[in-house]
Design a protein around this motif. Structure first.
Motif, PDB file in Angstrom:
ATOM      1  N   THR A   7       0.812  -1.218   0.000  1.00 42.90           N
ATOM      2  CA  THR A   7       0.000   0.000   0.000  1.00 42.90           C
ATOM      3  C   THR A   7       0.844   1.267   0.000  1.00 42.90           C
ATOM      4  OG1 THR A   7      -0.120   0.122   2.441  1.00 42.90           O
ATOM      5  CG2 THR A   7      -1.791  -1.210   1.321  1.00 42.90           C
ATOM      6  N   CYS A   8       2.157   1.124   0.148  1.00 46.87           N
ATOM      7  CA  CYS A   8       3.023   2.310   0.132  1.00 46.87           C
ATOM      8  C   CYS A   8       3.026   2.928  -1.259  1.00 46.87           C
ATOM      9  CB  CYS A   8       4.455   1.932   0.537  1.00 46.87           C
ATOM     10  SG  CYS A   8       4.629   1.400   2.253  1.00 46.87           S
ATOM     11  N   LYS A   9       3.244   4.214  -1.317  1.00 46.05           N
ATOM     12  CA  LYS A   9       3.285   4.915  -2.595  1.00 46.05           C
ATOM     13  C   LYS A   9       4.451   4.384  -3.426  1.00 46.05           C
ATOM     14  CE  LYS A   9       1.385   9.173  -0.652  1.00 46.05           C
ATOM     15  NZ  LYS A   9       1.629  10.609  -0.358  1.00 46.05           N
ATOM     16  N   LEU A  10       4.249   4.404  -4.740  1.00 45.62           N
ATOM     17  CA  LEU A  10       5.301   3.931  -5.636  1.00 45.62           C
ATOM     18  C   LEU A  10       6.551   4.797  -5.520  1.00 45.62           C
ATOM     19  CD1 LEU A  10       3.234   3.073  -8.836  1.00 45.62           C
ATOM     20  CD2 LEU A  10       4.095   1.517  -7.075  1.00 45.62           C
ATOM     21  N   LYS A  11       6.356   6.106  -5.289  1.00 45.94           N
ATOM     22  CA  LYS A  11       7.461   7.021  -5.053  1.00 45.94           C
ATOM     23  C   LYS A  11       7.082   7.939  -3.903  1.00 45.94           C
ATOM     24  CE  LYS A  11       9.638   7.199  -9.609  1.00 45.94           C
ATOM     25  NZ  LYS A  11      10.098   8.079 -10.718  1.00 45.94           N
ATOM     26  N   ASP A  12       8.028   8.166  -3.016  1.00 41.98           N
ATOM     27  CA  ASP A  12       7.751   8.987  -1.846  1.00 41.98           C
ATOM     28  C   ASP A  12       9.009   9.753  -1.468  1.00 41.98           C
ATOM     29  OD1 ASP A  12       6.293  10.065   0.253  1.00 41.98           O
ATOM     30  OD2 ASP A  12       5.449   8.130   0.835  1.00 41.98           O
ATOM     31  N   SER A  13       8.887  10.612  -0.476  1.00 41.07           N
ATOM     32  CA  SER A  13      10.040  11.386  -0.021  1.00 41.07           C
ATOM     33  C   SER A  13      11.009  10.491   0.748  1.00 41.07           C
ATOM     34  CB  SER A  13       9.581  12.531   0.886  1.00 41.07           C
ATOM     35  OG  SER A  13       9.099  12.015   2.120  1.00 41.07           O
ATOM     36  N   TRP A  14      12.288  10.862   0.727  1.00 41.87           N
ATOM     37  CA  TRP A  14      13.272  10.039   1.439  1.00 41.87           C
ATOM     38  C   TRP A  14      13.021  10.050   2.938  1.00 41.87           C
ATOM     39  CZ3 TRP A  14      16.137  12.452   5.132  1.00 41.87           C
ATOM     40  CH2 TRP A  14      16.280  13.837   5.039  1.00 41.87           C
ATOM     41  N   TRP A  15      12.495  11.146   3.455  1.00 48.75           N
ATOM     42  CA  TRP A  15      12.175  11.202   4.891  1.00 48.75           C
ATOM     43  C   TRP A  15      11.135  10.148   5.241  1.00 48.75           C
ATOM     44  CZ3 TRP A  15      13.758  13.567   9.325  1.00 48.75           C
ATOM     45  CH2 TRP A  15      12.881  13.577  10.396  1.00 48.75           C
ATOM     46  N   THR A  16      10.107  10.040   4.418  1.00 44.75           N
ATOM     47  CA  THR A  16       9.058   9.055   4.672  1.00 44.75           C
ATOM     48  C   THR A  16       9.581   7.633   4.500  1.00 44.75           C
ATOM     49  OG1 THR A  16       7.391  10.629   3.875  1.00 44.75           O
ATOM     50  CG2 THR A  16       6.744   8.318   3.981  1.00 44.75           C
ATOM     51  N   VAL A  17      10.333   7.396   3.431  1.00 42.42           N
ATOM     52  CA  VAL A  17      10.806   6.037   3.131  1.00 42.42           C
ATOM     53  C   VAL A  17      11.706   5.502   4.235  1.00 42.42           C
ATOM     54  CG1 VAL A  17      12.249   4.681   1.559  1.00 42.42           C
ATOM     55  CG2 VAL A  17      10.560   6.277   0.644  1.00 42.42           C
ATOM     56  N   PHE A  18      12.652   6.323   4.676  1.00 46.36           N
ATOM     57  CA  PHE A  18      13.666   5.835   5.612  1.00 46.36           C
ATOM     58  C   PHE A  18      13.314   6.043   7.083  1.00 46.36           C
ATOM     59  CE2 PHE A  18      16.686   6.664   1.927  1.00 46.36           C
ATOM     60  CZ  PHE A  18      16.764   5.321   1.590  1.00 46.36           C
ATOM     61  N   LEU A  19      12.591   7.096   7.406  1.00 48.43           N
ATOM     62  CA  LEU A  19      12.420   7.473   8.808  1.00 48.43           C
ATOM     63  C   LEU A  19      10.983   7.404   9.323  1.00 48.43           C
ATOM     64  CD1 LEU A  19      14.867  10.523   8.889  1.00 48.43           C
ATOM     65  CD2 LEU A  19      15.280   8.194   9.714  1.00 48.43           C
ATOM     66  N   VAL A  20      10.039   7.156   8.429  1.00 50.13           N
ATOM     67  CA  VAL A  20       8.643   7.100   8.885  1.00 50.13           C
ATOM     68  C   VAL A  20       7.997   5.761   8.552  1.00 50.13           C
ATOM     69  CG1 VAL A  20       6.359   8.164   8.715  1.00 50.13           C
ATOM     70  CG2 VAL A  20       8.406   9.609   8.697  1.00 50.13           C
ATOM     71  N   ASP A  21       8.076   5.340   7.297  1.00 50.52           N
ATOM     72  CA  ASP A  21       7.388   4.109   6.892  1.00 50.52           C
ATOM     73  C   ASP A  21       7.814   2.854   7.659  1.00 50.52           C
ATOM     74  OD1 ASP A  21       5.522   5.060   5.186  1.00 50.52           O
ATOM     75  OD2 ASP A  21       6.593   4.572   3.334  1.00 50.52           O
ATOM     76  N   PRO A  22       9.092   2.687   8.039  1.00 49.73           N
ATOM     77  CA  PRO A  22       9.438   1.478   8.796  1.00 49.73           C
ATOM     78  C   PRO A  22       8.607   1.324  10.068  1.00 49.73           C
ATOM     79  CG  PRO A  22      11.432   2.516   7.974  1.00 49.73           C
ATOM     80  CD  PRO A  22      10.312   3.469   7.666  1.00 49.73           C
ATOM     81  N   VAL A  23       8.285   2.444  10.709  1.00 50.18           N
ATOM     82  CA  VAL A  23       7.440   2.390  11.912  1.00 50.18           C
ATOM     83  C   VAL A  23       5.970   2.398  11.528  1.00 50.18           C
ATOM     84  CG1 VAL A  23       6.865   3.529  14.087  1.00 50.18           C
ATOM     85  CG2 VAL A  23       9.229   3.565  13.248  1.00 50.18           C
ATOM     86  N   ALA A  24       5.599   3.249  10.566  1.00 46.77           N
ATOM     87  CA  ALA A  24       4.193   3.382  10.189  1.00 46.77           C
ATOM     88  C   ALA A  24       3.627   2.077   9.645  1.00 46.77           C
ATOM     89  CB  ALA A  24       4.046   4.497   9.158  1.00 46.77           C
ATOM     90  N   CYS A  25       4.415   1.317   8.902  1.00 41.80           N
ATOM     91  CA  CYS A  25       3.927   0.053   8.346  1.00 41.80           C
ATOM     92  C   CYS A  25       3.601  -0.948   9.448  1.00 41.80           C
ATOM     93  CB  CYS A  25       4.959  -0.536   7.385  1.00 41.80           C
ATOM     94  SG  CYS A  25       5.043   0.297   5.774  1.00 41.80           S
ATOM     95  N   ARG A  26       4.450  -1.012  10.459  1.00 39.67           N
ATOM     96  CA  ARG A  26       4.191  -1.947  11.560  1.00 39.67           C
ATOM     97  C   ARG A  26       2.963  -1.529  12.369  1.00 39.67           C
ATOM     98  NH1 ARG A  26       9.252  -2.304  10.079  1.00 39.67           N
ATOM     99  NH2 ARG A  26      10.424  -4.253  10.339  1.00 39.67           N
ATOM    100  N   LEU A  27       2.812  -0.229  12.597  1.00 39.29           N
ATOM    101  CA  LEU A  27       1.632   0.246  13.307  1.00 39.29           C
ATOM    102  C   LEU A  27       0.372   0.043  12.470  1.00 39.29           C
ATOM    103  CD1 LEU A  27       2.944   3.528  14.976  1.00 39.29           C
ATOM    104  CD2 LEU A  27       2.558   1.288  16.038  1.00 39.29           C
ATOM    105  N   THR A  28       0.495   0.182  11.154  1.00 38.41           N
ATOM    106  CA  THR A  28      -0.649  -0.057  10.279  1.00 38.41           C
ATOM    107  C   THR A  28      -1.088  -1.508  10.352  1.00 38.41           C
ATOM    108  OG1 THR A  28       0.033   1.697   8.746  1.00 38.41           O
ATOM    109  CG2 THR A  28      -1.440   0.005   7.881  1.00 38.41           C
TER     110      THR A  28
END
Length: 292
Positions: A7-28
């Protein structure tokens, strides 16, 4: 977890990819499997955390405000993932998410400016808060207008092709899509030709930037490395965590980079609009749609 990552965007900001999504995906994953929370519910929670962040900024508690802003943005990343994962997204939810983001940024900019002005009496912080709000609003007002222009250009390009089924007047030029693409490629090459006259330093920078393209693609990072997300992260997370001394220089530097990025995007849009007019002006029937 694979379903969530899909469900992650095909392209996103580096801040989101490296520093947010690793946590956000697990919480999701936890939220999707163990709660009935909706995307709009997450958007409201994100806004509440954003307002709380603004209040801490206003109270002069920079670190607490930065942590709450990070949490607010992380929850904001989760609502889209939940919507795509469960199919529970709504059109109205897009509006809620969009407006909530703008309210959060304005509140945090105002809280940051107020808190630092009350502590120091320096009007530069008031100007900082106003500048952050104006840049953010300009970016989000400019983006949909640029999309409208791109869509109009694409419609004109489609009109050049007989594949659309539109009847042609006698004597009109009939071209294939492949011929159009070839002409567009030649037009872009002509428009780009002056780049060879750029200073050597600029050419080296652009060459280096192209080399990192495969790395960016591998990690689904957008090519414009300083977007609004990185701007918010610099102003509301990185600078406050570094301390009050970093607010002005870090925010000013991030704002300048964001503005340069917007100028570059406008330049690319202008270049994009020049191609159809150079490609096949003879097939245009509506003089009001001629692009300059």
């Amino acid at each position: 977890m694979d379903d969530v990552r899909a469900t992650c965007k095909l392209k996103d900001s580096w801040w989101t990819v490296f520093l947010v999504d690793p946590v956000a995906c697990r919480l999701t994953l936890l939220a999707a499997n163990h709660t009935a929370i909706t995307p709009n519910g997450l958007s409201r929670l994100s806004l509440a955390l954003g307002v709380a962040s603004a209040l801490w900024f206003a109270a002069g508690q920079l670190a607490a405000g930065a942590v709450l802003f990070y949490l607010s943005f992380m929850v904001d990343c989760m609502d889209g993932k939940i919507a795509r994962l469960k199919g529970t997204g709504t059109v109205f939810g897009l509006w809620v998410d969009y407006v909530g983001d703008r309210i959060r940024v304005i509140c945090c900019a105002a809280g940051l400016a107020f808190g630092q002005y009350m502590m120091t009496g320096d009007v530069a912080y008031v100007l900082l808060g106003a500048g952050v709000a104006v840049l953010d609003l300009f970016r989000y007002v400019n983006a949909p207008q640029m999309k409208r222009v791109r869509d109009a250009v694409r419609e004109d390009r489609e009109a050049l092709s007989p594949a659309t089924g539109d009847p042609r007047e006698p004597g009109e030029v009939s071209v294939t899509r492949e011929e159009i693409d070839a002409v567009l490629d030649e037009a872009v090459a002509l428009i780009d030709a002056p780049a060879a006259s750029r200073p050597g330093g600029v050419r080296r920078v652009l060459g280096t930037y192209r080399l990192i393209g495969p790395f960016l693609a591998r990690y689904r990072i957008r090519t414009h490395l300083v977007s609004g997300i990185e701007f918010h992260a610099a102003v509301f997370v990185a600078a406050p965590l570094l301390g009050s001394w970093a607010l002005l220089p870090v925010s000013t530097g991030a704002g300048a980079l964001l503005l340069l990025n917007e100028v570059y995007l406008v330049y690319r849009l202008w270049r994009f609009t020049r191609v159809p007019a150079a490609a096949a002006p003879a097939v245009r029937k509506d003089p009001q749609r001629v692009l300059v």
